[in-house]
Design a protein around this motif. Sequence first.
Motif, PDB file in Angstrom:
ATOM      1  N   PRO A   9       0.777  -1.228   0.000  1.00  0.00           N
ATOM      2  CA  PRO A   9       0.000   0.000   0.000  1.00  0.00           C
ATOM      3  C   PRO A   9       0.813   1.284   0.000  1.00  0.00           C
ATOM      4  O   PRO A   9       1.849   1.371   0.671  1.00  0.00           O
ATOM      5  CB  PRO A   9      -0.819  -0.103   1.298  1.00  0.00           C
ATOM      6  CG  PRO A   9      -0.111  -1.092   2.135  1.00  0.00           C
ATOM      7  CD  PRO A   9       0.527  -2.054   1.186  1.00  0.00           C
ATOM      8  N   LEU A  11       2.705   2.578  -2.031  1.00  0.00           N
ATOM      9  CA  LEU A  11       3.983   2.642  -2.754  1.00  0.00           C
ATOM     10  C   LEU A  11       3.783   3.025  -4.219  1.00  0.00           C
ATOM     11  O   LEU A  11       4.744   3.346  -4.910  1.00  0.00           O
ATOM     12  CB  LEU A  11       4.755   1.332  -2.577  1.00  0.00           C
ATOM     13  CG  LEU A  11       5.198   1.151  -1.114  1.00  0.00           C
ATOM     14  CD1 LEU A  11       5.584  -0.284  -0.814  1.00  0.00           C
ATOM     15  CD2 LEU A  11       6.333   2.102  -0.761  1.00  0.00           C
ATOM     16  N   GLY A  73       4.944  -2.341   2.782  1.00  0.00           N
ATOM     17  CA  GLY A  73       4.473  -1.046   3.292  1.00  0.00           C
ATOM     18  C   GLY A  73       3.963  -1.203   4.717  1.00  0.00           C
ATOM     19  O   GLY A  73       4.500  -1.982   5.511  1.00  0.00           O
ATOM     20  N   SER A  99      12.902   3.173   3.743  1.00  0.00           N
ATOM     21  CA  SER A  99      13.385   3.914   4.915  1.00  0.00           C
ATOM     22  C   SER A  99      13.935   2.934   5.955  1.00  0.00           C
ATOM     23  O   SER A  99      13.658   1.728   5.894  1.00  0.00           O
ATOM     24  CB  SER A  99      12.230   4.710   5.526  1.00  0.00           C
ATOM     25  OG  SER A  99      11.218   3.834   5.998  1.00  0.00           O
ATOM     26  N   ARG A 108       6.680   0.846  13.782  1.00  0.00           N
ATOM     27  CA  ARG A 108       7.365   0.361  12.572  1.00  0.00           C
ATOM     28  C   ARG A 108       8.501  -0.621  12.896  1.00  0.00           C
ATOM     29  O   ARG A 108       9.168  -1.138  12.015  1.00  0.00           O
ATOM     30  CB  ARG A 108       7.917   1.530  11.749  1.00  0.00           C
ATOM     31  CG  ARG A 108       6.843   2.414  11.159  1.00  0.00           C
ATOM     32  CD  ARG A 108       7.416   3.477  10.241  1.00  0.00           C
ATOM     33  NE  ARG A 108       6.557   4.633  10.182  1.00  0.00           N
ATOM     34  CZ  ARG A 108       5.487   4.749   9.370  1.00  0.00           C
ATOM     35  NH1 ARG A 108       5.201   3.801   8.522  1.00  0.00           N
ATOM     36  NH2 ARG A 108       4.738   5.834   9.408  1.00  0.00           N
TER      37      ARG A 108
HETATM   38  C1  DQA Z   1       8.026   1.341   4.162  1.00  0.00           C
HETATM   39  C2  DQA Z   1       8.037   1.573   5.678  1.00  0.00           C
HETATM   40  C3  DQA Z   1       6.646   1.356   6.270  1.00  0.00           C
HETATM   41  O1  DQA Z   1       6.668   1.578   7.658  1.00  0.00           O
HETATM   42  C4  DQA Z   1       5.656   2.318   5.646  1.00  0.00           C
HETATM   43  O2  DQA Z   1       4.366   2.099   6.136  1.00  0.00           O
HETATM   44  C5  DQA Z   1       5.689   2.291   4.158  1.00  0.00           C
HETATM   45  C6  DQA Z   1       6.983   2.201   3.479  1.00  0.00           C
HETATM   46  C7  DQA Z   1       9.388   1.662   3.529  1.00  0.00           C
HETATM   47  O3  DQA Z   1       9.611   1.238   2.405  1.00  0.00           O
HETATM   48  O4  DQA Z   1      10.205   2.360   4.128  1.00  0.00           O
HETATM   49  O5  DQA Z   1       4.662   2.419   3.502  1.00  0.00           O
HETATM   50  O6  DQA Z   1       7.748  -0.025   3.915  1.00  0.00           O
END
Ligand code: DQA
Length: 137
Positions: A9, A11, A73, A99, A108
């Motif tokens: 999601p 992305l 995501g 990230s 996260r």
């Molecule tokens: C992510 C990190 C997740 O916490 C976030 O919800 C994303 C992107 C990343 O690629 O850094 O949607 O997966």
Amino acid sequence: MKILVLNGPNLNLLGKREPEIYGNQSFQDYFSQLKLNFSNIDLEYYQSNIEGELINKIHEIGFSYDAIIFNAGAYTHTSVALGDAIKGIDTPVIEVHISNVHSREDFRHTSYIAPYCKGTIAGFGLKSYDLAIQSFI
Ligand code: DQA
């Protein structure tokens, strides 16, 4: 070698979404570059904002492809069902994040998919996907 790059999601908004965290490049542009960099690999791309569609895709290709590079995501931090889907297939999965999720909010820091993945690459921007593919060659 057949590899699926699978994005979850939000992305689809790369390039526009929180550029200070995720950068300015769209995934389409980046993926074209990736295909040139790894021209000897059969690379496919699929993105969905819908959890069940991601699960269906994992089931569909998870017994025939050589690898899945998966950025789930926000579902990373919530989805028992995606963890179960990865657990249930033969194809190895690498968890990828653009990230460094460990330097961000506490929620996260938890991944429901990591225990069933071959490894995790996080924090190198879009280059995280390059590094994941390299791990297979
Ligand atoms: C992510 C990190 C997740 O916490 C976030 O919800 C994303 C992107 C990343 O690629 O850094 O949607 O997966």
